[in-house]
Design an enzyme around this catalytic site. Structure first.
Site, mmCIF file in Angstrom:
data_model
loop_
_atom_site.group_PDB
_atom_site.id
_atom_site.type_symbol
_atom_site.label_atom_id
_atom_site.label_comp_id
_atom_site.label_asym_id
_atom_site.label_seq_id
_atom_site.Cartn_x
_atom_site.Cartn_y
_atom_site.Cartn_z
ATOM 1 N N THR A 170 60.022 42.176 66.281
ATOM 2 C CA THR A 170 60.574 42.841 67.465
ATOM 3 C C THR A 170 59.679 43.956 67.992
ATOM 4 O O THR A 170 59.345 43.994 69.174
ATOM 5 C CB THR A 170 61.972 43.399 67.138
ATOM 6 O OG1 THR A 170 62.842 42.311 66.859
ATOM 7 C CG2 THR A 170 62.530 44.201 68.306
ATOM 8 N N ASN A 202 58.172 46.062 62.325
ATOM 9 C CA ASN A 202 59.275 46.991 62.530
ATOM 10 C C ASN A 202 59.170 48.146 61.527
ATOM 11 O O ASN A 202 59.456 49.293 61.848
ATOM 12 C CB ASN A 202 60.609 46.275 62.353
ATOM 13 C CG ASN A 202 60.820 45.170 63.368
ATOM 14 O OD1 ASN A 202 60.264 45.210 64.472
ATOM 15 N ND2 ASN A 202 61.617 44.177 63.012
ATOM 16 N N ARG A 219 63.770 50.686 69.096
ATOM 17 C CA ARG A 219 62.414 50.176 69.296
ATOM 18 C C ARG A 219 62.300 49.345 70.574
ATOM 19 O O ARG A 219 61.240 49.296 71.197
ATOM 20 C CB ARG A 219 61.948 49.380 68.080
ATOM 21 C CG ARG A 219 62.834 48.239 67.638
ATOM 22 C CD ARG A 219 62.347 47.665 66.303
ATOM 23 N NE ARG A 219 63.138 46.543 65.799
ATOM 24 C CZ ARG A 219 64.189 46.645 65.005
ATOM 25 N NH1 ARG A 219 64.592 47.844 64.615
ATOM 26 N NH2 ARG A 219 64.838 45.572 64.585
ATOM 27 N N HIS A 252 59.755 37.585 70.662
ATOM 28 C CA HIS A 252 59.388 36.549 69.693
ATOM 29 C C HIS A 252 60.376 35.403 69.829
ATOM 30 O O HIS A 252 61.420 35.531 70.497
ATOM 31 C CB HIS A 252 59.422 37.088 68.252
ATOM 32 C CG HIS A 252 60.728 37.719 67.864
ATOM 33 N ND1 HIS A 252 61.846 36.979 67.518
ATOM 34 C CD2 HIS A 252 61.112 39.020 67.776
ATOM 35 C CE1 HIS A 252 62.840 37.786 67.235
ATOM 36 N NE2 HIS A 252 62.433 39.046 67.383
#
Length: 563
Positions: free
Chosen positions: A92, A113, A177, A368
């Site tokens: 991610t 991550n 994020r 992704h």
């Protein structure tokens, strides 16, 4: 697979040049001439990132989409069916970093991550920064509060620079994020708090909230889903080709492990348990788009008084949670995508009324894709399983102790890399390359591992001349990555659960993602079979906004789709 030895002290400009040359050539990007752009710039650029959406799902379910969501993008925009997150660690944070920087992990520095710091062995979260806290919300150690770990800038940063910070860059996501890495260094990020259900920002961005945000959260919109059910949207027969629940969810049925699901908590009222449960389902995405609308209204995005373009970034998090739990072959994933399609249709209608779609450039991609669950893959006669990282490290250390007589030469697994204790080795007068090669040779015989590349190979650019190796090279950062990079076999991944699936590989099910761009004055509609990469987004937007491309950009302008 013995790497070519080299003297470490000679690594420098010549090797860096060789690595860069190697990194940009897994696929040929045809030379093109940049076209003239229309006299007007978009008033608003909307960048949508659907977390965990493989291209394959767009193709498989497109006949069931309504007219105003994905189908609108497919018919009124340019759709690249062969678009890729072109790095080997498809996670991610890594994918979100690529979208508006145009850079690969070896430059932008976000290699996962989470990762293990090679020096301190501390766990590092991609957007953590202890100097800042969430504004008005509890902040735990390691929470994501700033873009400090992102080593390059974004299109939004360049736009803000070119307009004297008059352009606004606002990003929204269920995940910190997802928002922070789209916002870049000078934008403003808002993310949903799992404890309170509020959309919050951090002290990196502001010291107090604007009035529109305070008004929005005062209404507690997150509580309206309490007690609601997630049922199938379409008729049961629409899901006939999806995986049987019994294949992907082992064992007897349990509460809320398949549809219909109810969103509640053991306390009988909205609380952190309830707010966190919302992420695995359609409601967090609905809230994210509603908050994005509030941001457009409150910040006057697309109607900037200075007459300059604005950027709105929206990362939709829930498809990732759904796919992790049940796999992209499940009817839960299928239904979630259909629901997201209808949400997008409403959002586009809002944008058309508020800003005008002819004044807006709308782009949709993903960070992704996703593989099937190992259970589903095995049901289709594929070799698939999970690798327990602790077991791998223990087996490696035992092998290396027998070979070198030194205990615990592997310090940590920071998947997909192994961190080695070079200091222990050097006390015995042994070479680093000997240890790296011993690790690589061992893991190549380990179940589920396809290949391995050593630090010596990666620093020198001496990796095989094939797609997988080049993508893995791009995903490795010399300062923060480990010392041996492991490539798992297709449909294998690191994990110890007995259900669900995960991503992170260089295989096409993880790299092939949607890339759609819609904007009538600038974009030529059509289905484009040209090879494209997510890193092409940044230079394309920079071209249309007439600003400098971000410093780390390696993509190309998608000229074939421009009017």
């Amino acid at each position: 697979m013995s790497p070519v030895s080299f003297k470490r002290r000679l690594l420098g400009a010549s090797i860096s040049a060789a690595i860069c040359a190697a990194l940009i050539q897994p696929y040929a990007h045809a030379a093109t001439t940049v076209k003239e752009i229309p006299p007007t710039k978009p008033k608003l650029v909307v960048v949508l990132v659907v977390d965990g959406l493989p291209q394959e799902q767009i193709q498989r379910y497109r006949d069931q989409f309504g007219e105003g969501g994905f189908k609108r993008l497919l018919t009124q925009g340019a759709w690249y069916s062969d678009a890729h997150q072109a790095h080997g660690v498809t996670l991610t944070a890594v994918g979100h970093s690529a979208v508006l920087t145009g850079a690969y992990p070896y430059q932008h520095g976000i290699i996962g991550n989470n990762w293990i710091d090679p020096t301190t062995l501390a766990n590092v979260y991609c957007t953590e920064d202890s100097r800042y806290t969430y504004l008005g919300e509890d902040t735990k150690a390691g929470d994501g509060t700033s873009p400090a770990n992102l080593k390059v800038n974004t299109v939004g940063d360049e736009l803000r620079y070119a307009t004297g910070k008059q352009s606004k860059v606002i990003t929204v996501s269920g995940k910190d994020r997802g928002a922070i890495l789209l916002a870049g260094k000078t934008g403003t990020a808002y993310m949903m708090m799992k404890k309170s259900g509020n959309f919050a920002s951090s002290t990196y961005y502001m010291q107090s909230y604007p009035a529109w945000r305070e008004q929005y959260v005062a209404g507690k919109p997150q509580d309206k889903y309490y007690g609601q059910r997630w049922n199938l949207l379409l008729d049961e027969k629409a899901y006939a080709n999806d995986a049987n629940d019994s294949v992907i969810i082992p064992g007897a049925p349990k509460a809320n492990d398949r549809l219909p699901m109810i969103y509640a908590s053991s306390s009988g009222k909205p609380d952190p348990e309830y707010y966190e449960s919302l992420f695995t389902g359609p409601f967090v995405d609905e809230m994210t788009l509603e908050f994005a609308k509030a941001a457009v209204d409150g910040e006057k995005l697309g109607a900037n008084p200075a007459g300059v373009p604005d950027i709105l970034g929206v990362s939709l998090s829930s498809h990732d949670y759904v796919n992790h739990r049940w796999g992209p072959e499940s009817r839960m994933s299928h239904d979630h995508l259909q629901r997201l399609d209808r949400m997008l249709a409403k959002f586009f209608d809002y944008l058309d009324k508020k800003v005008g779609l002819d004044n807006s450039l709308v782009l949709l991609t993903a960070d992704h894709g996703f593989p099937n669950t190992p259970e589903f893959a095995r049901d289709h006669q594929l070799d698939a399983a999970r690798i327990d990282g602790k077991e791998l490290v223990n087996a490696l250390n035992l092998h290396l102790q027998n070979k070198f007589g030194i205990d615990k030469l592997v310090k940590k697994l920071s998947a997909p890399t192994v961190l080695l204790d070079y200091a222990k080795l050097e006390t015995k007068g042994l070479k680093r390359e000997d240890l790296e090669n011993a690790v690589a040779q061992f893991v190549l015989k380990y179940p589920g591992i396809a290949d391995a590349y050593t630090r010596t190979q990666l620093e020198s650019g001496n990796v095989p001349n094939n797609r997988i190796a080049k993508l893995m090279q791009r995903g490795w950062n010399r300062q923060v990555s480990g010392d041996v990079m492991i490539v798992l076999k297709p449909y294998w991944y690191f994990g110890s659960d007995d259900h669900g699936t995960s991503h992170g590989s260089p295989y096409r099910y993880d790299t092939n993602v949607p890339l759609m761009i819609m904007g009538k004055p600038w974009i030529k509609p059509g289905n484009y079979g040209h090879y494209a990469e997510v890193v092409d987004i940044a230079p394309t937007l920079a071209h249309l906004l007439r600003v400098r491309s971000p410093a780390g950009t390696e993509g190309r302008v998608l000229v074939e789709a421009l009017k």
